[in-house]
Design an enzyme around this catalytic site. Structure first.
Site, PDB file in Angstrom:
ATOM      1  CE1 TYR A 143      72.006 -58.940 -25.629  1.00 49.76           C
ATOM      2  CE2 TYR A 143      74.014 -59.096 -24.315  1.00 49.76           C
ATOM      3  CZ  TYR A 143      72.626 -59.144 -24.408  1.00 49.76           C
ATOM      4  OH  TYR A 143      71.883 -59.394 -23.279  1.00 49.76           O
ATOM      5  CG  ASP A 238      78.684 -52.249 -25.332  1.00 48.30           C
ATOM      6  OD1 ASP A 238      79.406 -52.452 -24.321  1.00 48.30           O
ATOM      7  OD2 ASP A 238      77.602 -52.831 -25.533  1.00 48.30           O
ATOM      8  CE  LYS A 266      79.770 -59.888 -20.804  1.00 50.06           C
ATOM      9  NZ  LYS A 266      79.167 -59.408 -22.007  1.00 50.06           N
TER      10      LYS A 266
HETATM   11  C1  LIG Z   1      77.702 -58.761 -22.035  1.00 54.60           C
HETATM   12  C2  LIG Z   1      77.495 -57.518 -22.821  1.00 54.60           C
HETATM   13  C3  LIG Z   1      76.560 -56.549 -22.449  1.00 54.60           C
HETATM   14  C4  LIG Z   1      75.580 -56.765 -21.326  1.00 54.60           C
HETATM   15  O1  LIG Z   1      76.189 -56.917 -20.097  1.00 54.60           O
HETATM   16  P1  LIG Z   1      75.362 -57.661 -18.908  1.00 54.60           P
HETATM   17  O2  LIG Z   1      76.248 -57.510 -17.736  1.00 54.60           O
HETATM   18  O3  LIG Z   1      75.190 -59.073 -19.368  1.00 54.60           O
HETATM   19  O4  LIG Z   1      74.074 -56.953 -18.756  1.00 54.60           O
HETATM   20  C5  LIG Z   1      76.536 -55.358 -23.137  1.00 54.60           C
HETATM   21  N1  LIG Z   1      77.365 -55.131 -24.162  1.00 54.60           N
HETATM   22  C6  LIG Z   1      78.266 -56.048 -24.575  1.00 54.60           C
HETATM   23  C7  LIG Z   1      79.196 -55.724 -25.694  1.00 54.60           C
HETATM   24  C8  LIG Z   1      78.347 -57.276 -23.926  1.00 54.60           C
HETATM   25  O5  LIG Z   1      79.201 -58.203 -24.367  1.00 54.60           O
END
Ligand SMILES: *Cc1c(COP(=O)(O)O)cnc(C)c1O
Length: 423
Positions: A143, A238, A266
């Site tokens: 994701y 990511d 985060k």
């Molecule tokens: C949570 C997440 C996102 C998206 O971040 P948001 O602040 O919810 O937009 C992107 N990449 C990874 C790996 C994530 O866990």
């Protein structure tokens, strides 16, 4: 008599689609209502009905220091007293950028945004602008936020709701998104053999934490580094979850891989809405106003968010990640033993301060394996744990999070609760 959470949820459903502002919170998949939270402190949450929980969700990752950490809330309150947004640069932006570049040597320059979604979306635009190519390789079950190009075979919420991609994303937008199974280097190699000259970037969660928790196989990340370098594509890590969680230097420090671009979210915002992307200066200088790739944000580098991020990173710098990993691993192994004794098929994956119980007994290395898990068993586990005050993510495809605030008593409570679950 219904609870206050149930009443609030009923009202919320009239006003907010599904009653929530992010689908993963809905508890739809485990067939119950969400608990509405009144406050959090340390490793604990308290709902509006006065029920206390040991929190293993931690706002889906950010709260690695626990809730309402004094140094962080004080920094935010002090910043708020100086004004909440200026639309002009402030010193904390520079200080936080310096801390991030110091923590991750691959990141020479960094741009702040407001969410992980914005970070990945902007990093992809930059990769495309920089390489002059359009195609993107992503892994099934990973994701990367909810921007259109990533919503093909995304994990987490999308997986939970079995939406094949999602309506509203034109086929033309995901036509440039090429998919490979996680940990399948051969699949990536064959994609590059056929379309290598058109690929702008490979984006990967260096540890996949949005399909439960799947570790990269030996050589997988290194293989991606070599393939992208050979074909002139960028490698994007990511690290929205793994950044400042897998280690202070993220997954890249742990595995010794140097990506071209890294995305954050985060933890970097300490619980306020922040994301960031960064990488080699030579690439980052293509971003406007220095370069031609446009990217902007009214609230980007917001003084409250910078203050929360700075206070968080300053504390994390001297936190003992190895000790937290050891405690998390001990808990995860014990949890697995407790559940195995009940005769259910289960394996608890763990790395750093994360864990996921998969209710299946076949190896889990990619999303196809994850889907073999018994979601009915998970639902039973979730409901009875929650009833006993253990707060887990309401989906079989998520990752449990541990903070530096979790005590042995918290772990013991969770284990005692697990012992009482009747499948
Ligand atoms: C949570 C997440 C996102 C998206 O971040 P948001 O602040 O919810 O937009 C992107 N990449 C990874 C790996 C994530 O866990």
């Amino acid at each position: 008599m219904s609870s206050r959470s149930e009443d609030l949820f009923a009202r919320a459903c009239e006003l907010i689609p599904g009653g929530v502002n992010s689908p993963v919170r809905a508890c739809h998949n485990v067939h119950c209502h969400p608990a509405f939270i009144a406050r959090g402190k340390g490793s604990h949450l308290f709902d509006v009905d006065g029920k206390e929980y040991v929190d293993f969700v931690l706002s889906w990752g950010p709260m690695i220091l626990g809730h309402a950490k004094e140094e962080v809330t004080r920094a935010v309150a002090e910043a708020a007293g100086r004004g909440t947004s200026y639309g002009a640069p402030c010193e904390d932006e520079v200080t936080l950028a310096a801390m991030v570049t110091e923590a991750l040597p691959s990141v020479e320059m960094v741009r702040m945004v407001n969410s992980g979604t914005e970070a990945t979306m902007s990093a992809l635009r930059l990769a495309r602008g920089y390489t002059g190519r359009n195609k993107l390789v992503k892994f099934i079950g990973c994701y990367h936020g909810h921007a259109d190009p990533f919503l093909a075979a995304a994990g987490s919420g999308v997986a939970t709701f079995s939406i094949p991609g999602t309506p509203g994303v034109p086929e033309s937008v995901v036509a440039d998104t090429l998919l490979a199974p996680y940990n399948d280097l051969e699949a990536v190699r064959s994609i590059f053999e056929q379309q290598g000259s058109e690929i702008a970037a490979v984006i990967v969660e260096p540890v996949a934490a949005n399909m439960g928790l799947v570790e990269p196989a030996e050589g997988f990340l290194q293989g991606l580094r070599e393939l992208t370098a050979k074909h002139g594509a960028l490698l994007i890590f990511d690290e929205v979850i793994t950044g400042f969680r897998l280690s202070y230097g993220g997954a890249q420090a742990r595995y010794g891989i140097t990506p071209d671009l890294t995305t954050f979210g985060k933890i970097i915002g300490g619980g306020l809405p922040v994301g960031a992307f960064g990488g080699k200066a030579e690439i980052m200088n293509h971003i406007a106003p220095r370069g031609e790739v446009y990217q902007a944000g009214t609230l980007s580098g917001n003084p409250l968010a910078m203050a929360a991020g700075l206070a968080t990173l300053r504390l994390l710098k001297s936190c003992d990640y190895a000790a937290l990993e050891k405690r998390t691993a001990a808990f995860a192994h014990e949890l697995e033993a407790v559940l195995l004794q009940k005769g259910v098929p289960v394996q608890v994956h763990t790395i750093a301060s994360m864990f996921t119980p998969y209710f299946c007994d076949t190896p889990v290395t990619c999303f196809a394996d994850v889907k073999k898990c018994d979601t009915g068993l998970f639902e039973t586990f979730y409901k009875q744990m929650r009833e006993q005050g253990i707060f887990l993510a309401p989906s079989a495809f998520e990752t449990g999070m541990v903070s530096f605030a979790h005590t042995d008593d918290d772990f013991n409570k969770a284990l005692e609760a697990a012992k009482k679950v009747a499948f």
